[in-house]
Design an enzyme around this catalytic site. Structure first.
Site, mmCIF file in Angstrom:
data_model
loop_
_atom_site.group_PDB
_atom_site.id
_atom_site.type_symbol
_atom_site.label_atom_id
_atom_site.label_comp_id
_atom_site.label_asym_id
_atom_site.label_seq_id
_atom_site.Cartn_x
_atom_site.Cartn_y
_atom_site.Cartn_z
ATOM 1 N N THR A 67 0.841 -1.195 0.000
ATOM 2 C CA THR A 67 0.000 0.000 0.000
ATOM 3 C C THR A 67 0.881 1.252 0.000
ATOM 4 O O THR A 67 2.099 1.157 -0.226
ATOM 5 C CB THR A 67 -1.036 -0.077 1.160
ATOM 6 O OG1 THR A 67 -1.909 1.032 1.062
ATOM 7 C CG2 THR A 67 -0.384 -0.087 2.527
ATOM 8 N N LYS A 71 2.992 1.231 -4.084
ATOM 9 C CA LYS A 71 2.257 0.435 -5.082
ATOM 10 C C LYS A 71 2.898 0.472 -6.476
ATOM 11 O O LYS A 71 2.754 -0.474 -7.241
ATOM 12 C CB LYS A 71 0.804 0.925 -5.181
ATOM 13 C CG LYS A 71 -0.075 0.445 -4.040
ATOM 14 C CD LYS A 71 -1.521 0.850 -4.284
ATOM 15 C CE LYS A 71 -2.438 0.292 -3.220
ATOM 16 N NZ LYS A 71 -3.854 0.578 -3.479
ATOM 17 N N GLY A 134 -5.416 6.071 -7.899
ATOM 18 C CA GLY A 134 -5.154 4.632 -7.910
ATOM 19 C C GLY A 134 -6.414 3.796 -8.051
ATOM 20 O O GLY A 134 -6.461 2.852 -8.861
HETATM 21 P P1 NDP Z 1 -5.684 8.713 -4.842
HETATM 22 O O1 NDP Z 1 -5.141 9.762 -3.930
HETATM 23 O O2 NDP Z 1 -4.792 7.968 -5.744
HETATM 24 O O3 NDP Z 1 -6.850 9.352 -5.756
HETATM 25 C C1 NDP Z 1 -7.837 10.214 -5.225
HETATM 26 C C2 NDP Z 1 -8.659 10.774 -6.372
HETATM 27 O O4 NDP Z 1 -9.676 11.601 -5.790
HETATM 28 C C3 NDP Z 1 -7.862 11.664 -7.340
HETATM 29 O O5 NDP Z 1 -8.314 11.453 -8.632
HETATM 30 C C4 NDP Z 1 -8.221 13.081 -6.866
HETATM 31 O O6 NDP Z 1 -8.154 14.031 -7.917
HETATM 32 C C5 NDP Z 1 -9.655 12.860 -6.460
HETATM 33 N N1 NDP Z 1 -10.163 13.896 -5.540
HETATM 34 C C6 NDP Z 1 -9.690 14.209 -4.304
HETATM 35 N N2 NDP Z 1 -10.433 15.210 -3.778
HETATM 36 C C7 NDP Z 1 -11.386 15.531 -4.705
HETATM 37 C C8 NDP Z 1 -12.443 16.459 -4.761
HETATM 38 N N3 NDP Z 1 -12.711 17.290 -3.723
HETATM 39 N N4 NDP Z 1 -13.227 16.501 -5.855
HETATM 40 C C9 NDP Z 1 -12.999 15.670 -6.889
HETATM 41 N N5 NDP Z 1 -11.992 14.753 -6.911
HETATM 42 C C10 NDP Z 1 -11.209 14.685 -5.830
HETATM 43 O O7 NDP Z 1 -6.460 7.709 -3.859
HETATM 44 P P2 NDP Z 1 -6.964 6.238 -4.209
HETATM 45 O O8 NDP Z 1 -7.463 6.230 -5.599
HETATM 46 O O9 NDP Z 1 -5.959 5.256 -3.780
HETATM 47 O O10 NDP Z 1 -8.194 6.117 -3.192
HETATM 48 C C11 NDP Z 1 -9.379 6.857 -3.412
HETATM 49 C C12 NDP Z 1 -10.409 6.387 -2.394
HETATM 50 O O11 NDP Z 1 -10.729 5.032 -2.665
HETATM 51 C C13 NDP Z 1 -9.912 6.435 -0.948
HETATM 52 O O12 NDP Z 1 -10.944 6.970 -0.153
HETATM 53 C C14 NDP Z 1 -9.668 4.986 -0.600
HETATM 54 O O13 NDP Z 1 -9.915 4.725 0.775
HETATM 55 C C15 NDP Z 1 -10.721 4.294 -1.466
HETATM 56 N N6 NDP Z 1 -10.379 2.919 -1.805
HETATM 57 C C16 NDP Z 1 -11.296 1.965 -1.526
HETATM 58 C C17 NDP Z 1 -11.043 0.664 -1.826
HETATM 59 C C18 NDP Z 1 -12.071 -0.369 -1.502
HETATM 60 O O14 NDP Z 1 -11.717 -1.545 -1.514
HETATM 61 N N7 NDP Z 1 -13.317 0.009 -1.251
HETATM 62 C C19 NDP Z 1 -9.780 0.238 -2.472
HETATM 63 C C20 NDP Z 1 -8.891 1.342 -2.790
HETATM 64 C C21 NDP Z 1 -9.197 2.635 -2.430
HETATM 65 P P3 NDP Z 1 -6.773 14.870 -8.218
HETATM 66 O O15 NDP Z 1 -5.681 13.886 -8.282
HETATM 67 O O16 NDP Z 1 -7.024 15.532 -9.514
HETATM 68 O O17 NDP Z 1 -6.621 15.803 -7.070
#
Ligand code: NDP
Length: 285
Positions: A67, A71, A134
């Site tokens: 994690t 990753k 991610g």
């Molecule tokens: P990342 O940090 O890689 O990605 C987060 C994404 O959210 C980015 O695209 C970011 O956009 C976007 N974002 C953040 N704030 C905002 C906002 N206010 N408005 C719009 N977009 C926003 O995190 P992960 O992808 O690893 O994780 C995302 C979520 O998924 C987490 O909450 C995690 O806990 C959850 N998750 C759940 C899993 C499950 O099994 N249920 C598995 C993996 C993750 P930008 O980069 O442009 O800022």
């Protein structure tokens, strides 16, 4: 035969890692199946991954979850990669096959399983994914490999969103379109599955929801959330109020854990035990 006092080892490498509940879920599953396995939640800082991966081999660990922040970096220390992990460019679990380390990404597969468990088949459908991080990468790649017709990627930051969209087109051949998300987003008309893959709404910020026009959600849409704490997110409550079928993030979390369990042990995972354990851990009914 001599008694064996050695347990098989799996676990997780990450930093921060202290609040990661996966070990509780996996340990409950090992106990339910009578397996002598231990899941170790291990803090591995950024510069220490190479040593940690050597330890996987040296300790004859069966595998390891990977994690934040490792990753992508872990790709440097693997012998083999699954097709999906190669396309996604990130690995969340490793299996040690007789000293050869095989990398896989089970996040998107867990998501797909949560869809099919709810009776939803993504093949031939149009999906709109909110976010390009991610989770969005894993979800969109697995959906493309599962035969969705079209994927919209909406992201607040252009470069990351456009990069993911181009990668999907190039590496999976799926039709994909980037939506610049610098305003209240109308869900595209042809959307059949709407997937929140942003971190918006994650505990403790449970009063927050993605900035979309909720009145563009139709009752015939399936709306899913990666957020598992609180699983009854404001995003899903708003979608449910418009008549849409909703699927929460708990299923994705349990299903990726179940896939990892089976890849490490070769035994079918006790999904109900894993779900109940996580719900208890999050104080959910
Ligand atoms: P990342 O940090 O890689 O990605 C987060 C994404 O959210 C980015 O695209 C970011 O956009 C976007 N974002 C953040 N704030 C905002 C906002 N206010 N408005 C719009 N977009 C926003 O995190 P992960 O992808 O690893 O994780 C995302 C979520 O998924 C987490 O909450 C995690 O806990 C959850 N998750 C759940 C899993 C499950 O099994 N249920 C598995 C993996 C993750 P930008 O980069 O442009 O800022």
């Amino acid at each position: 035969m001599a008694k064996c006092y050695r347990s098989e080892l799996v676990g997780a490498f990450g930093c921060p890692i202290d609040e990661n509940p996966t070990g509780v879920m996996e340990e409950a599953a090992f106990a339910a199946k009578g397996l002598d396995y231990r899941y170790l939640t291990i803090k591995v800082e950024k510069g220490d991954l190479e040593d940690a991966m050597k330890a996987v081999r040296a300790f004859h660990m069966k595998g390891i979850n990977i994690t934040i922040p490792h990753k992508v970096a872990v790709l440097n220390y693997l012998d083999e990669l699954s097709e999906a992990a190669g396309i996604i460019g990130a690995v969340n679990m490793v299996v040690n096959r007789d000293g050869k380390l095989y990398g896989e990404n089970t996040d998107g597969k867990g998501y797909l399983k949560s869809l099919t468990d709810a009776g939803v088949s993504p093949a031939g459908k149009c999906i709109t994914v909110l976010g390009a991080g991610g989770a969005a990468r894993a979800i969109s790649v697995e959906c493309a490999l599962a035969g969705v017709k079209k994927i919209y990627i909406a992201n607040i930051e252009r470069e990351q969103g456009e990069e993911l969209t181009a990668m999907l087109k190039e590496k999976t051949g799926v039709e994909a379109e980037f939506l610049m998300w610098d305003h209240t987003l109308d869900v595209p008309d042809d959307t059949e599955i709407l997937s929140n893959a942003t971190s918006v709404g994650l505990y403790p910020h449970t009063d927050q929801k993605p900035n979309i026009n909720y009145d563009t959600i139709r009752p015939d849409m399936v709306v899913t959330d990666v957020i598992f704490n609180d699983p009854n997110s404001l995003f899903l409550r708003e979608a449910g109020a418009r008549g849409a079928k909703t699927i929460n993030g708990l299923g994705m979390l349990v299903n990726q854990g179940a896939l990892n369990f089976t890849m490490w042990t070769g035994v079918e995972a006790p999904v109900d035990v894993m779900t109940d354990t996580l719900k208890r851990e999050f104080d959910l009914k």
